[in-house]
Design a protein around this motif. Structure first.
Motif, PDB file in Angstrom:
ATOM      1  N   GLY A 166       0.821  -1.200   0.000  1.00 41.28           N
ATOM      2  CA  GLY A 166       0.000   0.000   0.000  1.00 41.28           C
ATOM      3  C   GLY A 166       0.858   1.253   0.000  1.00 41.28           C
ATOM      4  N   THR A 167       0.228   2.360   0.221  1.00 44.64           N
ATOM      5  CA  THR A 167       0.925   3.643   0.352  1.00 44.64           C
ATOM      6  C   THR A 167       0.424   4.300   1.620  1.00 44.64           C
ATOM      7  N   ASP A 168       1.302   4.437   2.600  1.00 45.93           N
ATOM      8  CA  ASP A 168       0.917   4.863   3.948  1.00 45.93           C
ATOM      9  C   ASP A 168       0.696   6.372   3.997  1.00 45.93           C
ATOM     10  N   ALA A 169      -0.570   6.783   4.090  1.00 41.16           N
ATOM     11  CA  ALA A 169      -0.888   8.212   4.126  1.00 41.16           C
ATOM     12  C   ALA A 169      -0.446   8.868   5.426  1.00 41.16           C
ATOM     13  N   THR A 224      10.735  38.197   9.258  1.00 41.27           N
ATOM     14  CA  THR A 224       9.353  38.143   8.769  1.00 41.27           C
ATOM     15  C   THR A 224       8.580  37.088   9.562  1.00 41.27           C
ATOM     16  N   PRO A 225       7.720  37.513  10.477  1.00 44.81           N
ATOM     17  CA  PRO A 225       6.999  36.536  11.304  1.00 44.81           C
ATOM     18  C   PRO A 225       6.019  35.702  10.478  1.00 44.81           C
ATOM     19  N   VAL A 226       6.086  34.400  10.665  1.00 45.71           N
ATOM     20  CA  VAL A 226       5.159  33.463  10.022  1.00 45.71           C
ATOM     21  C   VAL A 226       4.882  32.328  11.013  1.00 45.71           C
ATOM     22  N   VAL A 227       3.629  31.939  11.107  1.00 49.96           N
ATOM     23  CA  VAL A 227       3.263  30.770  11.906  1.00 49.96           C
ATOM     24  C   VAL A 227       2.511  29.805  11.001  1.00 49.96           C
ATOM     25  N   VAL A 228       2.943  28.557  10.962  1.00 53.78           N
ATOM     26  CA  VAL A 228       2.236  27.501  10.242  1.00 53.78           C
ATOM     27  C   VAL A 228       1.926  26.398  11.252  1.00 53.78           C
ATOM     28  N   THR A 229       0.657  26.208  11.526  1.00 53.48           N
ATOM     29  CA  THR A 229       0.250  25.261  12.565  1.00 53.48           C
ATOM     30  C   THR A 229      -0.736  24.247  12.002  1.00 53.48           C
ATOM     31  N   ILE A 230      -0.476  22.967  12.241  1.00 62.41           N
ATOM     32  CA  ILE A 230      -1.457  21.919  11.972  1.00 62.41           C
ATOM     33  C   ILE A 230      -2.140  21.609  13.309  1.00 62.41           C
ATOM     34  N   GLY A 231      -3.427  21.927  13.392  1.00 63.12           N
ATOM     35  CA  GLY A 231      -4.136  21.754  14.655  1.00 63.12           C
ATOM     36  C   GLY A 231      -4.995  20.517  14.716  1.00 63.12           C
ATOM     37  N   SER A 232      -5.227  19.875  13.551  1.00 66.79           N
ATOM     38  CA  SER A 232      -6.079  18.685  13.522  1.00 66.79           C
ATOM     39  C   SER A 232      -5.569  17.732  12.470  1.00 66.79           C
ATOM     40  N   ILE A 233      -5.463  16.451  12.829  1.00 68.93           N
ATOM     41  CA  ILE A 233      -5.061  15.415  11.876  1.00 68.93           C
ATOM     42  C   ILE A 233      -5.923  14.190  12.120  1.00 68.93           C
ATOM     43  N   GLU A 234      -6.534  13.691  11.058  1.00 70.94           N
ATOM     44  CA  GLU A 234      -7.426  12.541  11.158  1.00 70.94           C
ATOM     45  C   GLU A 234      -7.080  11.553  10.060  1.00 70.94           C
ATOM     46  N   GLY A 235      -6.926  10.294  10.438  1.00 68.55           N
ATOM     47  CA  GLY A 235      -6.640   9.274   9.442  1.00 68.55           C
ATOM     48  C   GLY A 235      -6.561   7.892  10.061  1.00 68.55           C
ATOM     49  N   GLY A 236      -6.962   6.905   9.308  1.00 69.19           N
ATOM     50  CA  GLY A 236      -6.905   5.533   9.781  1.00 69.19           C
ATOM     51  C   GLY A 236      -8.087   5.152  10.647  1.00 69.19           C
ATOM     52  N   HIS A 237      -8.352   3.822  10.676  1.00 68.91           N
ATOM     53  CA  HIS A 237      -9.492   3.315  11.448  1.00 68.91           C
ATOM     54  C   HIS A 237      -9.105   2.148  12.352  1.00 68.91           C
ATOM     55  N   SER A 238      -7.916   1.600  12.145  1.00 66.85           N
ATOM     56  CA  SER A 238      -7.520   0.428  12.928  1.00 66.85           C
ATOM     57  C   SER A 238      -5.999   0.393  13.052  1.00 66.85           C
ATOM     58  N   GLY A 239      -5.542  -0.146  14.162  1.00 66.48           N
ATOM     59  CA  GLY A 239      -4.105  -0.188  14.401  1.00 66.48           C
ATOM     60  C   GLY A 239      -3.356  -1.128  13.486  1.00 66.48           C
ATOM     61  N   ASN A 240      -4.047  -2.050  12.832  1.00 61.71           N
ATOM     62  CA  ASN A 240      -3.339  -3.019  11.978  1.00 61.71           C
ATOM     63  C   ASN A 240      -3.664  -2.838  10.498  1.00 61.71           C
ATOM     64  N   ILE A 241      -4.109  -1.622  10.146  1.00 67.48           N
ATOM     65  CA  ILE A 241      -4.406  -1.307   8.745  1.00 67.48           C
ATOM     66  C   ILE A 241      -3.617  -0.056   8.343  1.00 67.48           C
ATOM     67  N   ALA A 299      -3.237   3.271   6.679  1.00 66.71           N
ATOM     68  CA  ALA A 299      -4.247   4.277   6.355  1.00 66.71           C
ATOM     69  C   ALA A 299      -4.138   4.715   4.898  1.00 66.71           C
ATOM     70  N   GLY A 300      -5.291   4.798   4.237  1.00 67.17           N
ATOM     71  CA  GLY A 300      -5.306   5.217   2.842  1.00 67.17           C
ATOM     72  C   GLY A 300      -5.517   6.711   2.660  1.00 67.17           C
ATOM     73  N   GLU A 301      -5.949   7.396   3.716  1.00 69.78           N
ATOM     74  CA  GLU A 301      -6.172   8.838   3.594  1.00 69.78           C
ATOM     75  C   GLU A 301      -6.004   9.516   4.944  1.00 69.78           C
ATOM     76  N   VAL A 302      -5.443  10.706   4.920  1.00 67.71           N
ATOM     77  CA  VAL A 302      -5.305  11.554   6.101  1.00 67.71           C
ATOM     78  C   VAL A 302      -5.808  12.948   5.737  1.00 67.71           C
ATOM     79  N   VAL A 303      -6.587  13.532   6.632  1.00 69.39           N
ATOM     80  CA  VAL A 303      -7.061  14.906   6.440  1.00 69.39           C
ATOM     81  C   VAL A 303      -6.450  15.770   7.544  1.00 69.39           C
ATOM     82  N   MET A 304      -5.827  16.863   7.156  1.00 72.26           N
ATOM     83  CA  MET A 304      -5.191  17.774   8.106  1.00 72.26           C
ATOM     84  C   MET A 304      -5.800  19.164   7.967  1.00 72.26           C
TER      85      MET A 304
END
Length: 270
Positions: A204-207, A230-247, A249-254
């Protein structure tokens, strides 16, 4: 105009503003859904005899005085999707929603200011406009109000806003020449891979792995791509992906946020 005791005027409306703030804090509403908040503001303006205009996006523009020059005061009024975990007697009654950014205070301050300016309306050399802006946390409710004409009739020469800051000692204020508070760019990113069994990751391809590399690389925008001045802030505040510990993940949404102080930097970061 004769000398005005501004401090005494502020003290005279403090209790009313504090009670308004508590009422607003108990009933927070998310961006574009500030129906009860707008109704409360309208009732208060009605009680003061202050005329106002309702905008299609939920904003309110109130007017005190007449003619020019015109100066506007602005407050945002939406809350954040956060559970409140405090013991305050006026804590949020709405699960999953909280005025964690202080917009309840901003709205109460502007309503208190409305009472003060109304009391001296006959002495004003022009017009004071009061902007109660929705959707500051998401879609940028200011633009829709501007598009509907809040800056005209009469033309506004300056807009004044404030933001509460718990790091500043009580009784003090902070300001800077030039830019002080950053603009916001919302970030929504989907990483597409290919799911497979966790025992055979080569099939597979691990997202999730890809997303982890992306998050790490995003931090180089501030540390290696933009100038240190030059002040810049880049923050990822939410990451969702995968449904099981032994699979795999095919997609991640950030989801995240970018903060910059000028348009050119914002375009470069995007």
């Amino acid at each position: 105009m004769s000398q005005i005791d501004h401090l005494s005027l502020a003290k005279s409306v403090f209790q009313d503003a504090a009670e308004l703030r508590h009422a607003l804090h108990q009933d927070p509403e998310l961006s574009c859904l500030e129906y009860r908040t707008r109704a409360l503001i309208a009732r208060h303006l009605d009680s003061l005899g202050i005329p106002y205009e309702l905008y299609s996006n939920g904003g309110i523009c109130a007017l005190i005085g007449r003619g020019g020059p015109a100066v506007a005061l602005r407050a945002d009024m939406d809350a954040l999707p956060i559970d409140e975990d405090t013991d305050l007697p006026f804590a949020s009654r709405n699960p999953g929603i909280m005025h964690a950014c202080g917009h309840d205070i901003h709205t109460a301050v502007l309503l208190g200011s409305a009472r003060i300016f109304k009391s001296m309306e006959s002495r004003l050399p022009g017009t004071v406009k009061l902007y109660f802006q929705p959707a500051e946390e998401t879609v940028g409710g200011a633009k829709a109000m501007i598009d509907e004409g809040c800056m005209s009739f009469p033309d506004v020469k300056a807009v004044l806003g404030l933001h509460v800051d718990p790091t500043i000692p009580l009784g003090a204020a902070s300001f800077l020449p030039g830019e002080m508070n950053a603009a916001v760019i919302d970030l929504h990113m989907a990483v597409h891979g290919r799911a497979c069994h966790g025992a055979h990751p080569d099939q597979g391809t691990d997202a999730i792995v890809a997303a982890a590399h992306i998050i790490t690389a995003l931090q180089t925008i501030d540390s290696r791509i933009t100038a240190p001045t030059t002040p810049v802030v880049v923050t990822i505040g939410s990451i969702e992906g995968g449904h099981s510990g032994n699979i795999i993940a095919g997609e991640v949404v950030m989801r995240g946020t970018v903060r910059v102080l000028d348009t050119a930097t914002g375009e470069m970061v995007k």
